[in-house]
Design a protein around this motif. Structure first.
Motif, PDB file in Angstrom:
ATOM      1  N   PHE A 175       0.846  -1.188   0.000  1.00  0.00           N
ATOM      2  CA  PHE A 175       0.000   0.000   0.000  1.00  0.00           C
ATOM      3  C   PHE A 175       0.880   1.235   0.000  1.00  0.00           C
ATOM      4  N   ASP A 176       0.298   2.331  -0.347  1.00  0.00           N
ATOM      5  CA  ASP A 176       0.989   3.609  -0.416  1.00  0.00           C
ATOM      6  C   ASP A 176       0.838   4.293   0.941  1.00  0.00           C
ATOM      7  N   ASP A 177       1.958   4.627   1.597  1.00  0.00           N
ATOM      8  CA  ASP A 177       1.835   5.212   2.931  1.00  0.00           C
ATOM      9  C   ASP A 177       1.239   6.618   2.913  1.00  0.00           C
ATOM     10  N   THR A 178       1.289   7.307   1.773  1.00  0.00           N
ATOM     11  CA  THR A 178       0.602   8.603   1.709  1.00  0.00           C
ATOM     12  C   THR A 178      -0.914   8.407   1.758  1.00  0.00           C
ATOM     13  N   VAL A 179      -1.388   7.283   1.211  1.00  0.00           N
ATOM     14  CA  VAL A 179      -2.819   6.979   1.297  1.00  0.00           C
ATOM     15  C   VAL A 179      -3.197   6.690   2.745  1.00  0.00           C
ATOM     16  N   LEU A 180      -2.336   5.974   3.459  1.00  0.00           N
ATOM     17  CA  LEU A 180      -2.594   5.714   4.876  1.00  0.00           C
ATOM     18  C   LEU A 180      -2.621   7.023   5.676  1.00  0.00           C
ATOM     19  N   ALA A 181      -1.651   7.913   5.427  1.00  0.00           N
ATOM     20  CA  ALA A 181      -1.625   9.187   6.145  1.00  0.00           C
ATOM     21  C   ALA A 181      -2.839  10.039   5.820  1.00  0.00           C
ATOM     22  N   ALA A 182      -3.278   9.997   4.547  1.00  0.00           N
ATOM     23  CA  ALA A 182      -4.470  10.756   4.165  1.00  0.00           C
ATOM     24  C   ALA A 182      -5.719  10.186   4.836  1.00  0.00           C
ATOM     25  N   ALA A 183      -5.802   8.845   4.929  1.00  0.00           N
ATOM     26  CA  ALA A 183      -6.951   8.218   5.589  1.00  0.00           C
ATOM     27  C   ALA A 183      -6.976   8.560   7.071  1.00  0.00           C
ATOM     28  N   ALA A 184      -5.805   8.578   7.705  1.00  0.00           N
ATOM     29  CA  ALA A 184      -5.742   8.950   9.119  1.00  0.00           C
ATOM     30  C   ALA A 184      -6.154  10.405   9.310  1.00  0.00           C
ATOM     31  N   LEU A 185      -5.757  11.274   8.391  1.00  0.00           N
ATOM     32  CA  LEU A 185      -6.128  12.685   8.507  1.00  0.00           C
ATOM     33  C   LEU A 185      -7.634  12.873   8.372  1.00  0.00           C
ATOM     34  N   GLU A 186      -8.257  12.087   7.487  1.00  0.00           N
ATOM     35  CA  GLU A 186      -9.721  12.168   7.365  1.00  0.00           C
ATOM     36  C   GLU A 186     -10.408  11.767   8.663  1.00  0.00           C
ATOM     37  N   LEU A 187      -9.736  10.928   9.448  1.00  0.00           N
ATOM     38  CA  LEU A 187     -10.273  10.521  10.742  1.00  0.00           C
ATOM     39  C   LEU A 187      -9.794  11.429  11.871  1.00  0.00           C
ATOM     40  N   GLY A 188      -9.034  12.472  11.511  1.00  0.00           N
ATOM     41  CA  GLY A 188      -8.674  13.488  12.495  1.00  0.00           C
ATOM     42  C   GLY A 188      -7.287  13.408  13.061  1.00  0.00           C
ATOM     43  N   LYS A 199      -3.006  13.568  12.323  1.00  0.00           N
ATOM     44  CA  LYS A 199      -1.922  13.905  11.404  1.00  0.00           C
ATOM     45  C   LYS A 199      -0.702  13.037  11.670  1.00  0.00           C
ATOM     46  N   ALA A 200      -0.029  12.637  10.599  1.00  0.00           N
ATOM     47  CA  ALA A 200       1.248  11.937  10.685  1.00  0.00           C
ATOM     48  C   ALA A 200       1.958  12.106   9.350  1.00  0.00           C
ATOM     49  N   HIS A 201       3.274  11.930   9.352  1.00  0.00           N
ATOM     50  CA  HIS A 201       4.040  12.019   8.112  1.00  0.00           C
ATOM     51  C   HIS A 201       4.176  10.646   7.466  1.00  0.00           C
ATOM     52  N   PRO A 202       3.868  10.515   6.190  1.00  0.00           N
ATOM     53  CA  PRO A 202       4.221   9.270   5.499  1.00  0.00           C
ATOM     54  C   PRO A 202       5.733   9.182   5.351  1.00  0.00           C
ATOM     55  N   LEU A 203       6.288   8.013   5.557  1.00  0.00           N
ATOM     56  CA  LEU A 203       7.731   7.835   5.461  1.00  0.00           C
ATOM     57  C   LEU A 203       8.242   8.167   4.067  1.00  0.00           C
ATOM     58  N   SER A 204       7.445   7.907   3.049  1.00  0.00           N
ATOM     59  CA  SER A 204       7.890   8.157   1.674  1.00  0.00           C
ATOM     60  C   SER A 204       8.212   9.620   1.418  1.00  0.00           C
ATOM     61  N   TRP A 205       7.632  10.534   2.191  1.00  0.00           N
ATOM     62  CA  TRP A 205       7.993  11.945   2.054  1.00  0.00           C
ATOM     63  C   TRP A 205       9.491  12.147   2.266  1.00  0.00           C
ATOM     64  N   HIS A 206      10.073  11.340   3.112  1.00  0.00           N
ATOM     65  CA  HIS A 206      11.464  11.533   3.509  1.00  0.00           C
ATOM     66  C   HIS A 206      12.403  10.580   2.787  1.00  0.00           C
ATOM     67  N   ARG A 207      11.919   9.924   1.756  1.00  0.00           N
ATOM     68  CA  ARG A 207      12.747   9.038   0.932  1.00  0.00           C
ATOM     69  C   ARG A 207      12.971   9.664  -0.440  1.00  0.00           C
ATOM     70  N   MET A 208      14.113   9.321  -1.035  1.00  0.00           N
ATOM     71  CA  MET A 208      14.347   9.655  -2.435  1.00  0.00           C
ATOM     72  C   MET A 208      14.342   8.400  -3.301  1.00  0.00           C
ATOM     73  N   THR A 209      14.525   7.248  -2.683  1.00  0.00           N
ATOM     74  CA  THR A 209      14.463   5.979  -3.404  1.00  0.00           C
ATOM     75  C   THR A 209      13.387   5.107  -2.763  1.00  0.00           C
ATOM     76  N   ALA A 210      13.022   4.026  -3.439  1.00  0.00           N
ATOM     77  CA  ALA A 210      11.919   3.179  -2.973  1.00  0.00           C
ATOM     78  C   ALA A 210      12.276   2.465  -1.680  1.00  0.00           C
ATOM     79  N   GLY A 211      11.254   2.187  -0.881  1.00  0.00           N
ATOM     80  CA  GLY A 211      11.426   1.455   0.358  1.00  0.00           C
ATOM     81  C   GLY A 211      10.080   1.048   0.905  1.00  0.00           C
TER      82      GLY A 211
END
Length: 520
Positions: free
Chosen positions: A453-466, A468-480
């Motif tokens: 799954f895409d961790d930005t989708v998880l962070a967005a879903a959590a935000l819809e539920l109120g 906030k958190a940072h998706p780890l992919s924001w802080h990556r330049m390569t895949a992980g």
């Protein structure tokens, strides 16, 4: 000349002066110019101007009007004229007297005002949807602006713990000692008192021996990186290595400074120094004491390799991120303490006191010191002097050390609460960096960014539920693997537990193929 004629001339001069003054009478308040009022209609004119200002929002609800005698003096009219204009607005319920608070606006007419439009800015994300694919400028700002119930974003200290009493006491003492000359322009390098206090603080807490003349006071680590980027570019240094994963904010600062960013992998021993040495990077920015976001410490062998690379001409920029906030491990010496002539060292009080202070420090080797001071001078002429002197007093008096001991205890309790909540609500998640800092990194093994799954989708879903958190992919330049970066310092234990539980709900729904509200 006889006295009667002299008196007549003086009287004429007084009348002419009064007439000239009345022609130019006016007030800075609402830019009122009494000369524009029609003859015989000054009261109506003033009342209409006040109504119009309330209607268009210039005088918002809660705004205070000038005292009637003050406004009358500025307009050079009778106080009764101003009092009458105020009375007319009071009768319609738009203003009211509030005793010592004066006369204030209490209601505005209900009118439909067109929404203010803001020009679109190229590259800026939609504030309503901060989790857009790929890291780019403004993402963190957009997420900060998004409303939520619980904020688990990393990088925020416990702002409720700010030592207000100690700060006010220090500020009073500083103000009592300042001379009028001290309120002039300060030294762009920073006040001598703060630079001396920083040297003492770093010697006691980070093992760094330095001279106050090597310290440049900056507006946080962000400005330090911007100044160094400017100076290094002038030397021909353009390729800068960064940790991967590493701080999105630091990367953006360097990119804004015109640097070419080269990712270098991070593992359990810190940055891969062999990969760094094999690449074309001329400089490296790293967080060796508590790597962001993994929390690992740069191990001894890699420290030696890194310092060898620096001694051969590489530029090391050490961001001493979260170094003071340790719980379950021994202190880690700063790289600057081992090779001061090759390491640019930066830190701040953003995570210790508050980001709003915008106070930090930069230690620069002698060959670049003058260039950095010059860049700082032309950037802003130096940080505000009063805040520097207050911080210097807190450092020198021991108040900052006492505050650090206090928040360490509180942060440890909150970290422990988050660890328990993750174990209960996020089964299978791996936790990284628990021994120090103000955040945890959580990864989800057995799933990758494409097949899981895409961790930005998880962070967005959590935000819809109120939450906030940072998706780890924001802080990556390569895949992980996907993950989250969760801050635990800013909120109480109950909020931490609830926030992690909400993330657990969002994760289960995401894996089941449902939206945040449970719909398929």
């Amino acid at each position: 000349m006889d006295r009667s004629k002299e008196s007549t001339i003086q009287g004429s001069e007084v009348r002419e002066a009064e007439a000239a003054a009345s022609e130019t009478a006016g007030s800075d308040f609402l830019q009122l110019d009494i000369g524009r009022a029609p003859a015989g209609g000054r009261t109506d004119w003033l009342a209409d101007r006040l109504r119009a200002a309330i209607a268009d929002g210039t005088l918002a609800v809660g705004s205070r009007l000038p005292a009637s005698r003050v406004l009358a003096a500025e307009l050079r009219v009778s106080r009764g004229l101003v009092t009458e204009a105020y009375q007319r607005l009071a009768e319609t319920g738009q203003i009211a007297g509030r005793g010592r608070a004066g006369t204030v606006v209490v209601a505005a007419p209900v009118t439909e005002r067109p929404p203010r439009s803001r020009p679109a800015r190229s590259g800026s994300p939609d504030p309503a949807g901060p989790f857009t694919p790929g890291p780019r400028g403004g993402l963190v700002d957009a997420l900060r602006a998004a409303p939520c119930r619980i904020d688990l974003s990393p990088g925020a200290p416990d702002l409720t713990a700010f030592p207000r009493t100690a700060w006010l006491q220090a500020e009073r003492r500083v103000l009592a000692e300042l001379t009028p000359a001290d309120f002039g322009y300060g030294n762009p390098q920073g006040t001598p008192a703060l630079r001396e206090a920083i040297v003492g603080w770093l010697a006691l807490n980070r093992g760094i021996r330095a001279d106050p003349g090597e310290v440049v006071v900056v507006a946080g680590v962000a400005q330090a990186l911007g100044l160094l980027a400017q100076v290094l570019r002038a030397e021909g240094v353009r390729r800068v290595a960064v940790e991967d994963p590493g701080s999105l904010g630091a990367r953006q600062q360097l990119e804004h400074g015109g640097m070419e960013i080269l990712p270098v992998p991070v593992d359990g021993g810190g940055i891969d120094t062999a990969a760094l040495a094999a690449g074309p990077a001329q400089a490296v920015v790293l967080t060796p004491a508590h790597q962001f976001p993994t929390g690992v410490v740069l191990d001894g062998e890699r420290r030696r390799e890194l310092l060898g690379w620096a001694a051969a001409g590489g530029v090391v920029i050490e961001d001493d991120y979260d170094a003071e906030h340790r719980y379950d491990r021994a202190p880690v010496p700063a790289l600057r303490a081992l090779l001061p002539e090759a390491v640019c060292y930066t830190g701040s009080v953003s995570k210790l006191l508050a980001p709003a202070l915008r106070l930090g420090w930069l230690l620069v080797p002698p060959r670049r010191l003058d260039a950095v001071i010059e860049a700082k001078r032309y950037a802003d002429l130096g940080n505000p002097v009063l805040a520097q002197l207050v911080l210097a007093r807190l450092m020198a008096s021991g108040e900052l050390e006492r505050h650090l001991r206090f928040v360490r205890r509180r942060h440890r309790a909150r970290r422990d609460a988050m660890l328990r909540a993750i174990a209960a609500e996020l089964p299978g998640a791996r936790v990284h960096g628990a021994a120090a800092g103000l955040h945890l990194m959580v990864t989800f093994d057995g799933a990758d960014g494409a097949g899981g799954f895409d961790d930005t989708v998880l962070a967005a879903a959590a935000l819809e539920l109120g939450v906030k958190a940072h998706p780890l992919s924001w802080h990556r330049m390569t895949a992980g693997p996907p993950g989250l970066v969760l801050g635990y310092a800013a909120g109480p234990v109950g909020e931490i537990e609830e926030g992690v539980a909400v993330i657990g709900t969002a994760l289960r729904r995401l894996r089941e193929g449902r939206g945040p509200q449970g719909s398929r």
